[in-house]
Design an enzyme around this catalytic site. Structure first.
Site, PDB file in Angstrom:
ATOM      1  N   SER A 161       0.850  -1.194   0.000  1.00  0.00           N
ATOM      2  CA  SER A 161       0.000   0.000   0.000  1.00  0.00           C
ATOM      3  C   SER A 161       0.883   1.241   0.000  1.00  0.00           C
ATOM      4  O   SER A 161       2.038   1.189   0.439  1.00  0.00           O
ATOM      5  CB  SER A 161      -0.858   0.000   1.264  1.00  0.00           C
ATOM      6  OG  SER A 161      -1.518   1.244   1.425  1.00  0.00           O
TER       7      SER A 161
ATOM      8  N   TYR B 132      -1.890  -1.320  10.380  1.00  0.00           N
ATOM      9  CA  TYR B 132      -2.027  -1.607   8.947  1.00  0.00           C
ATOM     10  C   TYR B 132      -0.791  -1.144   8.176  1.00  0.00           C
ATOM     11  O   TYR B 132      -0.184  -1.905   7.415  1.00  0.00           O
ATOM     12  CB  TYR B 132      -3.286  -0.906   8.425  1.00  0.00           C
ATOM     13  CG  TYR B 132      -3.507  -1.038   6.931  1.00  0.00           C
ATOM     14  CD1 TYR B 132      -4.049  -2.196   6.393  1.00  0.00           C
ATOM     15  CD2 TYR B 132      -3.181   0.003   6.060  1.00  0.00           C
ATOM     16  CE1 TYR B 132      -4.253  -2.329   5.026  1.00  0.00           C
ATOM     17  CE2 TYR B 132      -3.381  -0.114   4.696  1.00  0.00           C
ATOM     18  CZ  TYR B 132      -3.922  -1.281   4.180  1.00  0.00           C
ATOM     19  OH  TYR B 132      -4.117  -1.400   2.821  1.00  0.00           O
TER      20      TYR B 132
HETATM   21  P1  NAD Z   1     -11.543  -5.856  -0.347  1.00  0.00           P
HETATM   22  O1  NAD Z   1     -12.244  -5.797   0.949  1.00  0.00           O
HETATM   23  O2  NAD Z   1     -12.373  -5.900  -1.559  1.00  0.00           O
HETATM   24  O3  NAD Z   1     -10.562  -7.104  -0.358  1.00  0.00           O
HETATM   25  C1  NAD Z   1      -9.911  -7.559   0.786  1.00  0.00           C
HETATM   26  C2  NAD Z   1     -10.177  -9.055   0.908  1.00  0.00           C
HETATM   27  O4  NAD Z   1      -9.360  -9.570   1.942  1.00  0.00           O
HETATM   28  C3  NAD Z   1     -11.597  -9.415   1.279  1.00  0.00           C
HETATM   29  O5  NAD Z   1     -12.396  -9.592   0.143  1.00  0.00           O
HETATM   30  C4  NAD Z   1     -11.429 -10.698   2.066  1.00  0.00           C
HETATM   31  O6  NAD Z   1     -11.812 -11.811   1.294  1.00  0.00           O
HETATM   32  C5  NAD Z   1      -9.952 -10.788   2.336  1.00  0.00           C
HETATM   33  N1  NAD Z   1      -9.690 -11.064   3.737  1.00  0.00           N
HETATM   34  C6  NAD Z   1      -9.618 -10.198   4.761  1.00  0.00           C
HETATM   35  N2  NAD Z   1      -9.391 -10.875   5.907  1.00  0.00           N
HETATM   36  C7  NAD Z   1      -9.326 -12.178   5.582  1.00  0.00           C
HETATM   37  C8  NAD Z   1      -9.119 -13.365   6.331  1.00  0.00           C
HETATM   38  N3  NAD Z   1      -8.925 -13.349   7.655  1.00  0.00           N
HETATM   39  N4  NAD Z   1      -9.134 -14.547   5.675  1.00  0.00           N
HETATM   40  C9  NAD Z   1      -9.320 -14.589   4.333  1.00  0.00           C
HETATM   41  N5  NAD Z   1      -9.520 -13.489   3.580  1.00  0.00           N
HETATM   42  C10 NAD Z   1      -9.514 -12.309   4.205  1.00  0.00           C
HETATM   43  O7  NAD Z   1     -10.552  -4.604  -0.354  1.00  0.00           O
HETATM   44  P2  NAD Z   1      -9.295  -4.249  -1.301  1.00  0.00           P
HETATM   45  O8  NAD Z   1      -9.059  -2.814  -1.070  1.00  0.00           O
HETATM   46  O9  NAD Z   1      -9.473  -4.741  -2.667  1.00  0.00           O
HETATM   47  O10 NAD Z   1      -8.117  -5.022  -0.590  1.00  0.00           O
HETATM   48  C11 NAD Z   1      -7.187  -5.825  -1.287  1.00  0.00           C
HETATM   49  C12 NAD Z   1      -5.769  -5.499  -0.859  1.00  0.00           C
HETATM   50  O11 NAD Z   1      -5.453  -4.178  -1.302  1.00  0.00           O
HETATM   51  C13 NAD Z   1      -5.564  -5.487   0.657  1.00  0.00           C
HETATM   52  O12 NAD Z   1      -4.329  -6.112   0.969  1.00  0.00           O
HETATM   53  C14 NAD Z   1      -5.485  -4.019   0.977  1.00  0.00           C
HETATM   54  O13 NAD Z   1      -4.741  -3.768   2.147  1.00  0.00           O
HETATM   55  C15 NAD Z   1      -4.799  -3.501  -0.262  1.00  0.00           C
HETATM   56  N6  NAD Z   1      -4.900  -2.046  -0.483  1.00  0.00           N
HETATM   57  C16 NAD Z   1      -6.110  -1.455  -0.665  1.00  0.00           C
HETATM   58  C17 NAD Z   1      -6.162  -0.087  -0.869  1.00  0.00           C
HETATM   59  C18 NAD Z   1      -7.469   0.613  -1.066  1.00  0.00           C
HETATM   60  O14 NAD Z   1      -7.491   1.853  -1.024  1.00  0.00           O
HETATM   61  N7  NAD Z   1      -8.556  -0.076  -1.270  1.00  0.00           N
HETATM   62  C19 NAD Z   1      -4.996   0.663  -0.912  1.00  0.00           C
HETATM   63  C20 NAD Z   1      -3.788   0.021  -0.725  1.00  0.00           C
HETATM   64  C21 NAD Z   1      -3.753  -1.336  -0.523  1.00  0.00           C
END
Ligand code: NAD
Ligand code: MG
Length: 298
Positions: A190, A203
């Site tokens: 991130s 985080y």
């Molecule tokens: P999202 O909620 O759509 O996806 C995150 C997924 O993580 C969930 O769908 C869930 O299935 C999974 N998850 C969480 N805890 C879990 C557990 N204990 N067991 C199994 N699965 C689990 O959100 P997203 O933003 O697409 O997140 C995907 C990645 O992107 C993450 O690592 C997040 O930190 C990273 N990220 C997101 C952003 C943002 O702004 N959305 C920015 C930087 C990084």
């Protein structure tokens, strides 16, 4: 929204501002219930055969960045197993349909990746369902905003690291004996890895650790011909934001966090994963690809 991801346009205007209404869901949030629903590239991602015959495991592949990546991989010709959490069945079914509509094998695995044995099982289920593995995307993540360090429970600190960092380590350990030369491991970090928000200490620290772990692992696995890279997204409209990932005030001003003055859509992050999974990135390992709407990183 562009006609497809290959269309040239003004990146500031490729997607409109999300301007999210205040909303809240318990964890795990279901993307299908969000307003607006994030764009996974269902109508736009056009494959060009870059992953034909590859077999991929994507955690958090039911929604958001992982869901968009699963759809893109399938349209590039890969068979894809996704891992989701109990409660996310509808989102997982949506992505699975897109994978099979692309003519590829899709498989959905329910697991709690904060639980060590589930990491092992997710990998073995994927190996069985796909008949092998050459792409591992460790993307599942937990983000819970807490204003003061005094109110940040030990249990949350631990669970964030279990989900974001330990699961990556455990998935790699389980998958590595099965990965051939040419395989690609990709983790999701991130912008927070470099620019920690004051209310996301656990985080942000876990994301910095993912970057560091990946760079060390890339050197360790280079002699095997296995590449390890990271995608570091910036503010992207996903289910993470509506389940306490950001404060209410940050949610309604979510678009203003990036230099582009609009949030990213998962469909805009997925092509970075495609590049790092494909043979086009053969000379890229130990790299972090920042996809963040023009935010400058070190
Ligand atoms: P999202 O909620 O759509 O996806 C995150 C997924 O993580 C969930 O769908 C869930 O299935 C999974 N998850 C969480 N805890 C879990 C557990 N204990 N067991 C199994 N699965 C689990 O959100 P997203 O933003 O697409 O997140 C995907 C990645 O992107 C993450 O690592 C997040 O930190 C990273 N990220 C997101 C952003 C943002 O702004 N959305 C920015 C930087 C990084
Ligand atoms: Mg989800």
């Amino acid at each position: 929204m562009p006609a497809d991801q290959l269309t040239f346009d003004n990146p500031l205007e490729r997607y409109s501002r999300v301007e999210p209404p205040l909303q809240h869901q318990d964890e795990p949030a279901v993307q299908d219930k969000m307003s607006p629903v994030p764009d996974l590239g269902e109508k736009t991602y056009r494959g060009t055969g870059r992953l034909r015959g590859r077999k991929a495991l994507i955690t958090g592949g039911d929604s958001g960045i992982g869901g968009a990546t699963a759809i893109a991989f399938a349209r590039e010709g890969a068979d894809v197993a996704i891992v989701y959490r109990a409660g996310e069945e509808d989102d997982a079914a949506h992505v699975l349909t897109e994978i099979t509509n692309a003519g590829c094998t899709g498989h959905a695995i329910v697991a709690d990746l904060a639980h060590a044995p589930d990491c092992q099982r997710a990998v073995s289920e994927a190996l069985d369902a796909l008949g092998g593995l050459d792409i591992l995307v460790s993307n599942a993540g937990k983000q819970t905003a807490v204003e003061s360090v005094l109110d940040l429970p030990d249990e949350q600190f631990e669970l964030t690291f279990q989900t974001n960092l330990f699961a990556f380590f455990r998935l790699v350990k389980a998958a590595l004996p099965h990965l051939p030369a040419g395989a690609s491991i990709i983790a999701t970090a991130s912008l927070e890895a470099y620019k920690p928000a004051p209310d996301r200490l656990d985080y942000a620290a876990s994301k910095a650790a993912i970057n560091n772990f990946a760079k060390g692992l890339a050197q360790q696995l280079a002699p095997k011909g296995i590449r390890v890279n990271v995608v570091a997204p910036g503010p992207t409209w996903t289910a993470l934001q509506v389940s306490d990932g950001v404060s209410d005030d940050q949610m309604v001003h979510f678009d203003d966090e990036s230099t582009y003055r609009r949030a990213g859509q998962p469909a805009e992050i997925a092509p970075a994963f495609v590049f790092l999974a494909s043979a086009e990135s053969s000379y890229v390992s130990g790299e972090t690809l920042n996809v963040n709407g023009g935010m400058v990183t070190p």
